[in-house]
Design a protein around this motif. Structure first.
Motif, mmCIF file in Angstrom:
data_model
loop_
_atom_site.group_PDB
_atom_site.id
_atom_site.type_symbol
_atom_site.label_atom_id
_atom_site.label_comp_id
_atom_site.label_asym_id
_atom_site.label_seq_id
_atom_site.Cartn_x
_atom_site.Cartn_y
_atom_site.Cartn_z
ATOM 1 N N GLY A 284 0.857 -1.111 0.002
ATOM 2 C CA GLY A 284 -0.119 0.083 -0.056
ATOM 3 C C GLY A 284 0.811 1.330 0.098
ATOM 4 O O GLY A 284 2.004 1.274 -0.391
ATOM 5 N N ARG A 285 0.262 2.397 0.225
ATOM 6 C CA ARG A 285 0.761 3.646 0.286
ATOM 7 C C ARG A 285 0.313 4.302 1.680
ATOM 8 O O ARG A 285 -0.653 4.114 2.111
ATOM 9 N N LEU A 286 1.430 5.174 2.384
ATOM 10 C CA LEU A 286 1.153 5.964 3.375
ATOM 11 C C LEU A 286 0.444 7.216 3.157
ATOM 12 O O LEU A 286 0.702 7.757 1.825
ATOM 13 N N ARG A 287 -0.517 7.792 3.830
ATOM 14 C CA ARG A 287 -1.268 8.942 3.521
ATOM 15 C C ARG A 287 -1.442 9.666 4.847
ATOM 16 O O ARG A 287 -1.441 9.026 5.852
ATOM 17 N N GLU A 288 -1.254 10.899 5.011
ATOM 18 C CA GLU A 288 -1.487 11.827 6.147
ATOM 19 C C GLU A 288 -2.841 12.318 6.304
ATOM 20 O O GLU A 288 -3.489 12.790 5.523
ATOM 21 N N GLU A 289 -3.522 12.103 7.531
ATOM 22 C CA GLU A 289 -4.750 12.648 7.866
ATOM 23 C C GLU A 289 -4.551 13.737 8.895
ATOM 24 O O GLU A 289 -3.365 14.351 8.998
ATOM 25 N N ALA A 290 -5.668 14.283 9.347
ATOM 26 C CA ALA A 290 -5.424 15.367 10.415
ATOM 27 C C ALA A 290 -4.461 14.976 11.402
ATOM 28 O O ALA A 290 -4.160 13.949 12.034
ATOM 29 N N GLY A 291 -3.762 16.107 11.759
ATOM 30 C CA GLY A 291 -2.654 15.973 12.766
ATOM 31 C C GLY A 291 -1.411 15.055 12.577
ATOM 32 O O GLY A 291 -0.727 14.667 13.211
ATOM 33 N N ARG A 292 -1.268 14.982 10.975
ATOM 34 C CA ARG A 292 -0.116 14.259 10.607
ATOM 35 C C ARG A 292 -0.096 12.852 10.914
ATOM 36 O O ARG A 292 0.955 12.156 10.929
ATOM 37 N N LYS A 293 -1.419 12.373 11.136
ATOM 38 C CA LYS A 293 -1.779 10.961 11.518
ATOM 39 C C LYS A 293 -1.386 10.081 10.452
ATOM 40 O O LYS A 293 -1.939 10.327 9.422
ATOM 41 N N LEU A 294 -0.460 9.097 10.451
ATOM 42 C CA LEU A 294 -0.410 8.431 9.450
ATOM 43 C C LEU A 294 -1.195 7.148 8.913
ATOM 44 O O LEU A 294 -1.641 6.429 10.251
#
Length: 307
Positions: free
Chosen positions: A82-92
């Motif tokens: 898969g691939r890493l993605r950042e969500e709110a608060g730089r949560k991976l």
């Protein structure tokens, strides 16, 4: 650039390709723990394995064998594709969409013997034998990049070099070696390799339960339950996962270089080695300013002289 210990050479790389899981895998999103998505984890850790030729493997292409085994291993270990993605608060989080890992095959006019007796990192000219992702301002991003890069370099003697780079957010050393062990079992022809949960904290949770054939793996159940199962490998058992693929004798297996991470010069690897007398020892790399290192060396020499 060739090492002074090696004859002049040039690695001829093919075109990198993405290798996806060999079968359909779950399409889902996995959230990394607060430990795994920290700034100190956002880098790639590299390792290299060097193998001599095996007469029984004459005419067999190690790159092709490993590529096929890699695709099959990615089925149970599908988050790695898969691939890493950042969500709110730089949560991976990891988007598990079977995007694939990066793979390249290469050739070089060297033999396993040309590398001599490699005892500890750095591996000679390691930059030539690992496939790195694109850097931005000198930093290797982890967001929306393959989580694993593999380069298989064929040697003219029939041996090969296996170089890999894991994104440290999703695989530490025991977890990475566990995945490589699954790849090697498949490359050796195992119909049903032992697939076990890796270092927990949710990521790398294979869909099969732990197998009793791995008594050296210890499991604990934190408060979070099975999804947070942790795996630890006792230090004395690390050597069990260094010899794989069923090819020739393994000449070297370990980190490509002394230390990697967001802070230059910081290292936390250790590996087995031999001193000039042929005595087995453990190399523990450290990084200190030169004047402090000189003093530290004198202290160590004084302590070891008394042993």
């Amino acid at each position: 650039m060739a090492s002074s210990l090696l004859p002049a050479f040039a690695v001829r790389r093919g075109e990198p390709v993405l290798v996806a899981p060999a079968e359909q895998t779950p399409r889902e999103t996995k959230t990394l723990s607060d430990i795994d998505d920290g700034e100190g984890m956002r880098f790639y850790s590299s390792g290299i394995h060097l193998y001599r030729a095996n007469p029984d493997k004459q005419g067999v292409d190690p790159a092709a064998v490993i590529r096929e085994a890699l695709a099959r291993a990615l089925v149970p270990y599908y988050p790695l594709a898969g691939r890493l993605r950042e969500e709110a608060g730089r949560k991976l989080v990891v988007d598990c969409e079977a995007q694939g890992v990066m793979f390249v095959e290469a050739d070089v006019d060297l033999t396993a013997a040309d590398f001599g007796d490699v005892q500890s990192p750095p591996f000679p000219c390691f930059e030539q034998f690992i496939l790195e992702s694109t850097t931005v301002a000198g930093v290797e991003p982890v967001i929306d990049r393959p989580l694993l890069y593999i380069q298989v370099t064929r040697l003219k003697c029939g041996g090969f070099i296996f170089g890999q780079r894991f994104c440290h957010c999703v695989a530490d050393a025991p977890g990475g070696m566990q995945f490589e062990k699954a790849v090697c079992e498949l490359a050796c022809g195992a119909a049903a390799p032992s697939i076990t949960p890796s270092w927990g904290r949710e990521m790398f949770m294979a869909r099969q339960p732990p197998q009793p054939s791995y008594p050296h793996l210890e499991y604990s159940e934190p408060a979070g339950g099975p999804v947070d199962r942790m795996l630890t490998t006792p230090p004395g058992d690390v050597a069990r996962v260094l010899f794989f693929f069923g090819w020739g004798e393994a000449v070297y297996g370990g980190p490509a270089k002394g230390g990697e991470g967001p802070i230059p010069g910081v290292t936390n690897y250790f590996s087995r080695s031999k001193n000039g007398k042929g005595e087995e020892s453990t190399v523990v790399p450290i990084s200190l300013p030169k004047d402090a290192m000189d003093k530290f060396q004198l202290e160590v020499e004084g302590l070891t002289a008394e042993i």
